[in-house]
Scaffold this motif. Structure first.
Motif, PDB file in Angstrom:
ATOM      1  N   THR A  21       0.819  -1.214   0.000  1.00  0.00           N
ATOM      2  CA  THR A  21       0.000   0.000   0.000  1.00  0.00           C
ATOM      3  C   THR A  21       0.850   1.260   0.000  1.00  0.00           C
ATOM      4  OG1 THR A  21      -1.711  -1.193   1.201  1.00  0.00           O
ATOM      5  CG2 THR A  21      -1.854   1.190   1.217  1.00  0.00           C
ATOM      6  N   ALA A  22       1.997   1.219   0.621  1.00  0.00           N
ATOM      7  CA  ALA A  22       2.855   2.402   0.771  1.00  0.00           C
ATOM      8  C   ALA A  22       3.149   3.119  -0.546  1.00  0.00           C
ATOM      9  CB  ALA A  22       4.148   2.021   1.482  1.00  0.00           C
ATOM     10  N   PRO A  23       3.467   2.424  -1.640  1.00  0.00           N
ATOM     11  CA  PRO A  23       3.778   3.138  -2.883  1.00  0.00           C
ATOM     12  C   PRO A  23       2.617   3.961  -3.444  1.00  0.00           C
ATOM     13  CG  PRO A  23       4.623   0.903  -2.978  1.00  0.00           C
ATOM     14  CD  PRO A  23       3.762   0.997  -1.746  1.00  0.00           C
ATOM     15  N   VAL A  24       1.398   3.619  -3.068  1.00  0.00           N
ATOM     16  CA  VAL A  24       0.241   4.394  -3.528  1.00  0.00           C
ATOM     17  C   VAL A  24       0.373   5.841  -3.061  1.00  0.00           C
ATOM     18  CG1 VAL A  24      -2.269   4.655  -3.355  1.00  0.00           C
ATOM     19  CG2 VAL A  24      -1.261   2.373  -3.605  1.00  0.00           C
ATOM     20  N   PHE A  25       0.821   6.035  -1.836  1.00  0.00           N
ATOM     21  CA  PHE A  25       0.992   7.391  -1.310  1.00  0.00           C
ATOM     22  C   PHE A  25       2.080   8.139  -2.078  1.00  0.00           C
ATOM     23  CE2 PHE A  25      -1.156   5.235   2.126  1.00  0.00           C
ATOM     24  CZ  PHE A  25      -2.073   6.189   2.538  1.00  0.00           C
ATOM     25  N   HIS A  26       3.143   7.435  -2.419  1.00  0.00           N
ATOM     26  CA  HIS A  26       4.217   8.066  -3.196  1.00  0.00           C
ATOM     27  C   HIS A  26       3.708   8.465  -4.587  1.00  0.00           C
ATOM     28  CE1 HIS A  26       8.294   8.969  -4.417  1.00  0.00           C
ATOM     29  NE2 HIS A  26       8.096   8.239  -5.496  1.00  0.00           N
ATOM     30  N   THR A  27       3.006   7.567  -5.234  1.00  0.00           N
ATOM     31  CA  THR A  27       2.463   7.837  -6.569  1.00  0.00           C
ATOM     32  C   THR A  27       1.487   9.004  -6.544  1.00  0.00           C
ATOM     33  OG1 THR A  27       2.711   5.521  -7.195  1.00  0.00           O
ATOM     34  CG2 THR A  27       1.175   6.831  -8.495  1.00  0.00           C
ATOM     35  N   GLN A  28       0.602   9.012  -5.567  1.00  0.00           N
ATOM     36  CA  GLN A  28      -0.369  10.109  -5.488  1.00  0.00           C
ATOM     37  C   GLN A  28       0.314  11.426  -5.128  1.00  0.00           C
ATOM     38  OE1 GLN A  28      -3.264   9.800  -6.774  1.00  0.00           O
ATOM     39  NE2 GLN A  28      -2.937   7.623  -7.068  1.00  0.00           N
ATOM     40  N   GLY A  29       1.376  11.368  -4.349  1.00  0.00           N
ATOM     41  CA  GLY A  29       2.157  12.565  -4.062  1.00  0.00           C
ATOM     42  C   GLY A  29       2.786  13.127  -5.328  1.00  0.00           C
ATOM     43  N   GLN A  30       3.312  12.232  -6.163  1.00  0.00           N
ATOM     44  CA  GLN A  30       3.883  12.665  -7.445  1.00  0.00           C
ATOM     45  C   GLN A  30       2.799  13.258  -8.342  1.00  0.00           C
ATOM     46  OE1 GLN A  30       5.760   8.978  -8.728  1.00  0.00           O
ATOM     47  NE2 GLN A  30       7.774   9.861  -8.352  1.00  0.00           N
ATOM     48  N   ASN A  31       1.643  12.625  -8.380  1.00  0.00           N
ATOM     49  CA  ASN A  31       0.541  13.132  -9.208  1.00  0.00           C
ATOM     50  C   ASN A  31       0.097  14.518  -8.747  1.00  0.00           C
ATOM     51  OD1 ASN A  31       0.575  10.765 -10.686  1.00  0.00           O
ATOM     52  ND2 ASN A  31      -1.143   9.847  -9.615  1.00  0.00           N
ATOM     53  N   LEU A  32      -0.025  14.695  -7.440  1.00  0.00           N
ATOM     54  CA  LEU A  32      -0.414  15.997  -6.911  1.00  0.00           C
ATOM     55  C   LEU A  32       0.661  17.038  -7.197  1.00  0.00           C
ATOM     56  CD1 LEU A  32      -2.411  17.755  -5.381  1.00  0.00           C
ATOM     57  CD2 LEU A  32      -1.378  16.937  -3.238  1.00  0.00           C
ATOM     58  N   SER A  33       1.905  16.647  -7.097  1.00  0.00           N
ATOM     59  CA  SER A  33       3.009  17.563  -7.397  1.00  0.00           C
ATOM     60  C   SER A  33       2.959  18.021  -8.853  1.00  0.00           C
ATOM     61  CB  SER A  33       4.346  16.882  -7.102  1.00  0.00           C
ATOM     62  OG  SER A  33       5.408  17.754  -7.400  1.00  0.00           O
ATOM     63  N   LYS A  34       2.703  17.087  -9.761  1.00  0.00           N
ATOM     64  CA  LYS A  34       2.587  17.451 -11.187  1.00  0.00           C
ATOM     65  C   LYS A  34       1.407  18.381 -11.420  1.00  0.00           C
ATOM     66  CE  LYS A  34       4.591  13.122 -12.815  1.00  0.00           C
ATOM     67  NZ  LYS A  34       4.302  11.808 -13.401  1.00  0.00           N
ATOM     68  N   ALA A  35       0.284  18.092 -10.767  1.00  0.00           N
ATOM     69  CA  ALA A  35      -0.904  18.946 -10.918  1.00  0.00           C
ATOM     70  C   ALA A  35      -0.633  20.343 -10.373  1.00  0.00           C
ATOM     71  CB  ALA A  35      -2.099  18.322 -10.200  1.00  0.00           C
ATOM     72  N   LEU A  36       0.038  20.418  -9.247  1.00  0.00           N
ATOM     73  CA  LEU A  36       0.373  21.716  -8.656  1.00  0.00           C
ATOM     74  C   LEU A  36       1.308  22.493  -9.573  1.00  0.00           C
ATOM     75  CD1 LEU A  36       0.351  23.770  -6.353  1.00  0.00           C
ATOM     76  CD2 LEU A  36       2.182  22.431  -5.262  1.00  0.00           C
ATOM     77  N   THR A  37       2.316  21.823 -10.100  1.00  0.00           N
ATOM     78  CA  THR A  37       3.248  22.478 -11.028  1.00  0.00           C
ATOM     79  C   THR A  37       2.512  22.989 -12.253  1.00  0.00           C
ATOM     80  OG1 THR A  37       5.065  21.093 -10.260  1.00  0.00           O
ATOM     81  CG2 THR A  37       5.341  22.137 -12.409  1.00  0.00           C
ATOM     82  N   THR A  38       1.619  22.179 -12.787  1.00  0.00           N
ATOM     83  CA  THR A  38       0.823  22.593 -13.952  1.00  0.00           C
ATOM     84  C   THR A  38      -0.036  23.806 -13.618  1.00  0.00           C
ATOM     85  OG1 THR A  38       0.781  20.332 -14.797  1.00  0.00           O
ATOM     86  CG2 THR A  38      -0.904  21.840 -15.635  1.00  0.00           C
ATOM     87  N   LEU A  39      -0.684  23.787 -12.471  1.00  0.00           N
ATOM     88  CA  LEU A  39      -1.526  24.903 -12.054  1.00  0.00           C
ATOM     89  C   LEU A  39      -0.707  26.187 -11.950  1.00  0.00           C
ATOM     90  CD1 LEU A  39      -4.227  26.059 -10.903  1.00  0.00           C
ATOM     91  CD2 LEU A  39      -3.330  25.447  -8.639  1.00  0.00           C
ATOM     92  N   VAL A  40       0.403  26.119 -11.237  1.00  0.00           N
ATOM     93  CA  VAL A  40       1.216  27.313 -10.999  1.00  0.00           C
ATOM     94  C   VAL A  40       1.797  27.845 -12.307  1.00  0.00           C
ATOM     95  CG1 VAL A  40       3.328  28.162  -9.891  1.00  0.00           C
ATOM     96  CG2 VAL A  40       1.731  26.728  -8.606  1.00  0.00           C
ATOM     97  N   THR A  41       2.406  26.978 -13.102  1.00  0.00           N
ATOM     98  CA  THR A  41       3.047  27.458 -14.337  1.00  0.00           C
ATOM     99  C   THR A  41       2.015  27.950 -15.346  1.00  0.00           C
ATOM    100  OG1 THR A  41       3.173  25.194 -15.227  1.00  0.00           O
ATOM    101  CG2 THR A  41       5.117  26.035 -14.079  1.00  0.00           C
ATOM    102  N   THR A  42       0.884  27.292 -15.411  1.00  0.00           N
ATOM    103  CA  THR A  42      -0.152  27.715 -16.361  1.00  0.00           C
ATOM    104  C   THR A  42      -0.731  29.064 -15.962  1.00  0.00           C
ATOM    105  OG1 THR A  42      -0.706  25.425 -16.881  1.00  0.00           O
ATOM    106  CG2 THR A  42      -2.340  27.095 -17.450  1.00  0.00           C
ATOM    107  N   LEU A  43      -1.113  29.211 -14.706  1.00  0.00           N
ATOM    108  CA  LEU A  43      -1.688  30.484 -14.272  1.00  0.00           C
ATOM    109  C   LEU A  43      -0.660  31.615 -14.348  1.00  0.00           C
ATOM    110  CD1 LEU A  43      -4.010  29.534 -11.284  1.00  0.00           C
ATOM    111  CD2 LEU A  43      -4.649  30.114 -13.631  1.00  0.00           C
ATOM    112  N   ASP A  44       0.576  31.314 -13.945  1.00  0.00           N
ATOM    113  CA  ASP A  44       1.616  32.344 -14.048  1.00  0.00           C
ATOM    114  C   ASP A  44       1.860  32.729 -15.502  1.00  0.00           C
ATOM    115  OD1 ASP A  44       1.897  32.432 -11.323  1.00  0.00           O
ATOM    116  OD2 ASP A  44       3.790  31.315 -11.264  1.00  0.00           O
ATOM    117  N   GLY A  45       1.813  31.745 -16.377  1.00  0.00           N
ATOM    118  CA  GLY A  45       2.037  32.011 -17.804  1.00  0.00           C
ATOM    119  C   GLY A  45       0.895  32.768 -18.464  1.00  0.00           C
ATOM    120  N   LEU A  46      -0.301  32.580 -17.955  1.00  0.00           N
ATOM    121  CA  LEU A  46      -1.460  33.241 -18.553  1.00  0.00           C
ATOM    122  C   LEU A  46      -1.708  34.635 -17.977  1.00  0.00           C
ATOM    123  CD1 LEU A  46      -3.953  30.234 -18.645  1.00  0.00           C
ATOM    124  CD2 LEU A  46      -2.709  31.229 -20.577  1.00  0.00           C
TER     125      LEU A  46
END
Length: 121
Positions: A21-46
């Motif tokens: 079960t432990a890797p699920v938390f790591h994977t979801q952390g990576q997914n959230l990190s990518k989503a956050l990066t996308t949000l920040v860079t997209t909004l900053d870029g727009l």
């Protein structure tokens, strides 16, 4: 537990399940990190894509002051998910060692009988 009918386990924790079960938390952390990066860079870029009309201004007034707080909170969630992953792996490893220690504390030691002396030591 304690009725003498068990399989000898002191605690019923399946370390394989924890480690699986432990890797699920790591994977979801990576997914959230990518989503956050996308949000920040997209909004900053727009810039201010919500426009200059009344609704856009209302959104900007509500969102902009909270933008950095939202980003920090999401970053904290990313770190939390990754640390849960690490903690679960450590917990599983520690449980294996602890299980052996506890089992040793509650296991009767059988005396070896030395042949011919009647068991005297």
């Amino acid at each position: 537990m304690g009725d003498g009918k068990g399989d000898g386990k002191v605690l019923e924790i399946d370390t394989a399940d924890i480690k699986a079960t432990a890797p699920v938390f790591h994977t979801q952390g990576q997914n959230l990190s990518k989503a956050l990066t996308t949000l920040v860079t997209t909004l900053d870029g727009l810039g201010a894509p919500w426009g200059d009309d009344e609704q856009g201004k209302e959104f900007h007034q509500a969102y902009h002051p909270q933008q950095k707080a939202v980003e920090r909170a999401a970053g904290t969630l990313v770190l939390g998910l990754v640390s849960i992953h690490e903690a679960m792996v450590d917990m599983a490893d520690g449980h294996v060692d602890n299980e052996a220690l506890i089992a040793g504390m509650f296991t009767k030691v059988k005396a070896e009988i030395d042949g011919g002396d009647g068991g005297a030591r």
